[in-house]
Motif scaffolding. Sequence first.
Motif, PDB file in Angstrom:
ATOM      1  N   HIS A 658     -16.655 -24.912   6.854  1.00 57.44           N
ATOM      2  CA  HIS A 658     -16.565 -23.719   6.337  1.00 57.44           C
ATOM      3  C   HIS A 658     -18.170 -23.010   6.437  1.00 57.44           C
ATOM      4  O   HIS A 658     -18.346 -21.812   6.551  1.00 57.44           O
ATOM      5  N   ARG A 659     -19.141 -23.880   6.209  1.00 57.09           N
ATOM      6  CA  ARG A 659     -20.387 -23.249   6.365  1.00 57.09           C
ATOM      7  C   ARG A 659     -20.634 -22.895   7.783  1.00 57.09           C
ATOM      8  O   ARG A 659     -21.496 -21.877   7.709  1.00 57.09           O
ATOM      9  N   TRP A 660     -20.353 -23.570   8.687  1.00 55.00           N
ATOM     10  CA  TRP A 660     -20.556 -23.395  10.175  1.00 55.00           C
ATOM     11  C   TRP A 660     -19.917 -21.912  10.493  1.00 55.00           C
ATOM     12  O   TRP A 660     -20.661 -21.092  10.897  1.00 55.00           O
ATOM     13  N   ALA A 661     -18.764 -21.924  10.029  1.00 60.49           N
ATOM     14  CA  ALA A 661     -17.906 -20.600  10.253  1.00 60.49           C
ATOM     15  C   ALA A 661     -18.583 -19.454   9.474  1.00 60.49           C
ATOM     16  O   ALA A 661     -18.666 -18.330  10.046  1.00 60.49           O
ATOM     17  N   TYR A 662     -18.665 -19.638   8.244  1.00 59.23           N
ATOM     18  CA  TYR A 662     -19.200 -18.579   7.491  1.00 59.23           C
ATOM     19  C   TYR A 662     -20.669 -18.250   8.018  1.00 59.23           C
ATOM     20  O   TYR A 662     -20.947 -16.972   8.270  1.00 59.23           O
ATOM     21  N   GLY A 663     -21.595 -19.049   8.331  1.00 62.89           N
ATOM     22  CA  GLY A 663     -22.916 -18.861   8.954  1.00 62.89           C
ATOM     23  C   GLY A 663     -22.681 -17.981  10.360  1.00 62.89           C
ATOM     24  O   GLY A 663     -23.545 -17.108  10.383  1.00 62.89           O
ATOM     25  N   GLY A 664     -21.700 -18.590  10.914  1.00 63.68           N
ATOM     26  CA  GLY A 664     -21.493 -17.969  12.397  1.00 63.68           C
ATOM     27  C   GLY A 664     -21.294 -16.277  12.160  1.00 63.68           C
ATOM     28  O   GLY A 664     -21.606 -15.457  12.865  1.00 63.68           O
ATOM     29  N   PHE A 665     -20.315 -16.068  11.194  1.00 68.30           N
ATOM     30  CA  PHE A 665     -20.035 -14.714  10.769  1.00 68.30           C
ATOM     31  C   PHE A 665     -21.137 -13.824  10.408  1.00 68.30           C
ATOM     32  O   PHE A 665     -21.465 -12.677  10.683  1.00 68.30           O
ATOM     33  N   GLN A 666     -21.989 -14.590   9.577  1.00 72.12           N
ATOM     34  CA  GLN A 666     -23.467 -13.932   9.171  1.00 72.12           C
ATOM     35  C   GLN A 666     -23.968 -13.688  10.457  1.00 72.12           C
ATOM     36  O   GLN A 666     -24.909 -12.673  10.657  1.00 72.12           O
ATOM     37  N   ILE A 667     -24.325 -14.716  11.279  1.00 72.74           N
ATOM     38  CA  ILE A 667     -25.033 -14.456  12.563  1.00 72.74           C
ATOM     39  C   ILE A 667     -24.491 -13.460  13.474  1.00 72.74           C
ATOM     40  O   ILE A 667     -25.282 -12.389  13.846  1.00 72.74           O
ATOM     41  N   ILE A 668     -23.396 -12.965  13.500  1.00 74.80           N
ATOM     42  CA  ILE A 668     -22.558 -11.756  14.309  1.00 74.80           C
ATOM     43  C   ILE A 668     -23.361 -10.717  13.503  1.00 74.80           C
ATOM     44  O   ILE A 668     -23.648  -9.797  14.323  1.00 74.80           O
ATOM     45  N   LYS A 669     -22.997 -10.729  12.393  1.00 79.91           N
ATOM     46  CA  LYS A 669     -23.469  -9.347  11.546  1.00 79.91           C
ATOM     47  C   LYS A 669     -24.995  -9.145  11.826  1.00 79.91           C
ATOM     48  O   LYS A 669     -25.346  -7.702  11.825  1.00 79.91           O
ATOM     49  N   LYS A 670     -25.582 -10.260  11.735  1.00 84.46           N
ATOM     50  CA  LYS A 670     -27.062  -9.898  11.918  1.00 84.46           C
ATOM     51  C   LYS A 670     -27.554  -9.629  13.399  1.00 84.46           C
ATOM     52  O   LYS A 670     -28.488  -8.739  13.470  1.00 84.46           O
ATOM     53  N   HIS A 671     -26.840 -10.026  14.393  1.00 84.18           N
ATOM     54  CA  HIS A 671     -27.371 -10.202  15.851  1.00 84.18           C
ATOM     55  C   HIS A 671     -26.463  -9.234  16.732  1.00 84.18           C
ATOM     56  O   HIS A 671     -27.055  -8.959  17.811  1.00 84.18           O
ATOM     57  N   TRP A 672     -25.456  -8.371  16.310  1.00 84.13           N
ATOM     58  CA  TRP A 672     -24.604  -7.757  17.151  1.00 84.13           C
ATOM     59  C   TRP A 672     -25.334  -6.679  17.855  1.00 84.13           C
ATOM     60  O   TRP A 672     -24.867  -6.397  19.080  1.00 84.13           O
ATOM     61  N   ARG A 673     -26.322  -5.825  17.116  1.00 83.13           N
ATOM     62  CA  ARG A 673     -27.011  -4.937  17.998  1.00 83.13           C
ATOM     63  C   ARG A 673     -27.793  -5.636  19.041  1.00 83.13           C
ATOM     64  O   ARG A 673     -27.993  -4.653  20.099  1.00 83.13           O
ATOM     65  N   LYS A 674     -27.940  -6.690  19.185  1.00 84.29           N
ATOM     66  CA  LYS A 674     -28.865  -7.253  20.141  1.00 84.29           C
ATOM     67  C   LYS A 674     -28.001  -7.574  21.350  1.00 84.29           C
ATOM     68  O   LYS A 674     -28.709  -7.693  22.639  1.00 84.29           O
ATOM     69  N   PHE A 675     -26.781  -7.322  21.318  1.00 86.61           N
ATOM     70  CA  PHE A 675     -25.837  -7.401  22.543  1.00 86.61           C
ATOM     71  C   PHE A 675     -25.733  -6.169  23.222  1.00 86.61           C
ATOM     72  O   PHE A 675     -25.059  -6.446  24.026  1.00 86.61           O
ATOM     73  N   LEU A 676     -26.187  -5.147  22.529  1.00 87.69           N
ATOM     74  CA  LEU A 676     -26.076  -3.821  23.126  1.00 87.69           C
ATOM     75  C   LEU A 676     -26.981  -3.821  24.142  1.00 87.69           C
ATOM     76  O   LEU A 676     -28.038  -4.612  24.466  1.00 87.69           O
ATOM     77  N   PRO A 677     -26.828  -2.804  25.307  1.00 90.78           N
ATOM     78  CA  PRO A 677     -27.506  -2.653  26.486  1.00 90.78           C
ATOM     79  C   PRO A 677     -29.115  -2.417  26.104  1.00 90.78           C
ATOM     80  O   PRO A 677     -29.326  -1.693  25.331  1.00 90.78           O
TER      81      PRO A 677
END
Length: 905
Positions: A658-677
């Motif tokens: 649960h901690r890994w998955a919840y942390g992974g979701f937090q990482i997506i919210k934090k880093h998604w802009r870095k995946f834009l061109p």
Amino acid sequence: MRPGLAAAAAVIAVVTSIHAAMWLSLRPEVSAPNITDRFQSLSFAPFSRDMSPEGEAPTNAAQIRSDMQVVAPYTRGVRTYSSTNGKELIAPIAGEQGIRVTAGAWLNRQSDKDTGEIIPKAKAANDREIAGVIEVARQNRNVQAVVVGNETLLRGDMSDDELAELIRSVKRQVNVPVTSGEIWNTWLDHPKVASSVDFILAHILPYWEDVPADKVVDYTIDAYNRLRAAYPGKRIVIGEFGWPSHGYNRGASVPDPLAQAMIIRDFVARADALGIEYNIIEAFDLPKKQNEGSVGQYWGVFDADRDLKFPLSGPIYDHTYNQTTILALLLGVLFTLPLLRMRELTMSQGLVLAGAANGVAAWLAMVVDYWLNHYVTGGDYVTLALSVVMLVPLVFVLLYRIEEMAAIAFGSGPRRLIDARKAVVVPTVPSRFPKVSIHVPAYREPPEMLKQTIDALAALEYPNFEAIIIINNTPDPAMVEPVREYCAALGERFKFINAEKVAGFKAGALRIALDATAPDAEIIGVIDADYVVTPDWLKELVPVFDDPTVGLVQAPQDHRDADRSLLHEAMNAEYAGFFDIGMVQRNEDDAIVVHGTMCLIRRAAMLEAGNWSSDTICEDTDLGLTIAENGWKTHYTRKRYGYGLLPDSFEAFKKQRHRWAYGGFQIIKKHWRKFLPNRSRLTTAQKRHFVLGWISWLGSESVGAVMAIASLAFVPFVLLFGVSVPAHVLTLPILITFLVYLMHFVSLYRLRVETTPMRMLGAAVAASAVQYTVAKAVLDGFRYKDLAFARTAKGNNWLAGAARSFPALPEATLGGLLLLAGIALLVLNNWPGVALTKNDWRHIREINLYGIALMVQSLPFVAAALIGAFEPSRFNQVAFWRALGAKLSLAPRRPGLTPPPAVAD
């Protein structure tokens, strides 16, 4: 030419050609006798696509006239079922086209079934219908017959005497033949009504009698002949004959557009040749017709747009097949284009990938074809929306897993692993020994365990390192002082820090350790407090940093206590799958997931990334991704350099996941802009691995759990209200995804993980058992910014107590309900004589698929429940199985089974 490009182009050409050949070879085309004249009669319901024909539904003159112009070139007559609410206008408008009319009066039950009392409203409606049909027959010379009631006896709405008397009453008031419409075998059982009519109007609809398509016409003519034999001299007219083009099968009766065309053309030719009078049901498809289940909408000779559904002469073919073929081929080419960008693609690997891509393309084309050829109404919109939202992510997961299988089974093998290119990356004799600072954060850990970790560090075969042991937020001196004294005894190389009231959990402690790091330390090593490293860890991995572009080197996790129980064996094997399969493949494109222990990080890369962050609860993965975003290279080795301890229990295993998955979701919210061109230095391949990895793990587990719950919630509507189940185009992908997952798991474990079949089975159970946990973590990611602020359930209610005593209570509940629901559907659909009030199922394919899908969807939840029940039992103890094995080995052999002694040469 770039390596692999020619192979990819050849693969795309070959597979696309095979795909096209398959569609062309499977193109359905059948033949049947031509219809050379107009139909004798068609059931005529003048309702547009958006009009409901049910109940006392009204129509209007404009709709009737428009529809009559459509059917006039194809029929000599029409049959109606009501003479009120605008349907009384059908006869005069039909007369304008020279079309004969068999006018009907719809009758409902007009007396209470229990008391026999008259229901005034129903009686008034019946009276209006009778008066209406009498008026229609009197006023229109093209009315050739009157039909009093439609399947009134079949529904039990009137008694024989009531209906016969009503028929005789109408006969006295009109000058045309009068009858009633009933199922053919109903006429055999009701001779009193048969004697009251001028002719028998028999409905012969073999679909409802489970007759296969190739026997329909023979069956119909046989039923007609039985009526002739029962009522010699009586005029027999087949009042309804037809076949639905779509909908669910009923036993051997399978609706199909080509079958509908063949059956109707064959029947009309046979009927005309034998002089049988008939009426085809019906003229138009009625999208709003809901009272006949899944087939009610599809009995028309014309579709809802008033186009003929099949040619009346010449070959019969699927008129949308060519469009579907073209769409499948175009999608197939589109999905295989990424092969052109793959490096060192082998032919076998390319064929598997291209085949899978074209398979998905064919499925998507069939889904589009399904929805374009079916009427989407009411709840169908919900089904369509859910299918798009939930199945599209599964498509990506499916292709990602197939790609991984193809790369491992048929690819060129890992090239970037430190182990594989050791001669290049790691010099035989290191030219320098950069200083390494090893950080060991500990929170309320047993001193004896920490001493083992420290002893292993002291034994490292590397001349230039320091170790910082930082205990944080641990107020008990018994856990602090023994470690302080142990470090002091080992000398200045081992630094000890006792940090109190540290914010930011593990990340906060690691920031303090970095502040205390020696100024000349170039590399930071991080291990968990329970890890015992091997002496060659630094000696073999630090030289990788001779490449100044390398920012991080990761070694896999492993564990030294797997023999504690069978559950621990299963957990350890499950972890091994990630480190020996997923991490190895991601490393090929420099897209590894950093996991916080057994990792070495260049200090400069760490500082550029902003040090350890407390924004997420997976600070290690967060930092590793940031380092990659800044353009540093990362490397991975498959060799084990350290061994830790497994979670103590299944509940601890779930909490960690649960901690890994919840942390992974937090990482997506934090880093998604870095995946834009142009927002980071991540390559396209890196972005692809991270995005598809998140979808494959967080997305598929969440979608799988949501789909399971949605499927379960749908069951009461199917069982109690007769709602149609999802179509096969929606349930089959669930089963196919499961089969691909199974094949992916088994094949890759066999190829990459050093384990036994039983441990592999345990790993599969352990991996699937956390689906609910991962899905809940994703939900928590949407609900909470920081789980520290989430409310913890308190109290001594029975549910909380049950949850504490059994760590898989939610999973057991869901899994049990899904399993029972699936079994119930299969029994009700296939067990003779078993049915519910709202269902009259006969081996319906979609019901079987739905039931199997429910049972498959139950497996992850059942797996968790089985582990929860298995964990406290003696069968989980390794000692039990060892003792059992010892007893079996000591058991006396049966006489005569002792192997003969070896014979010397």
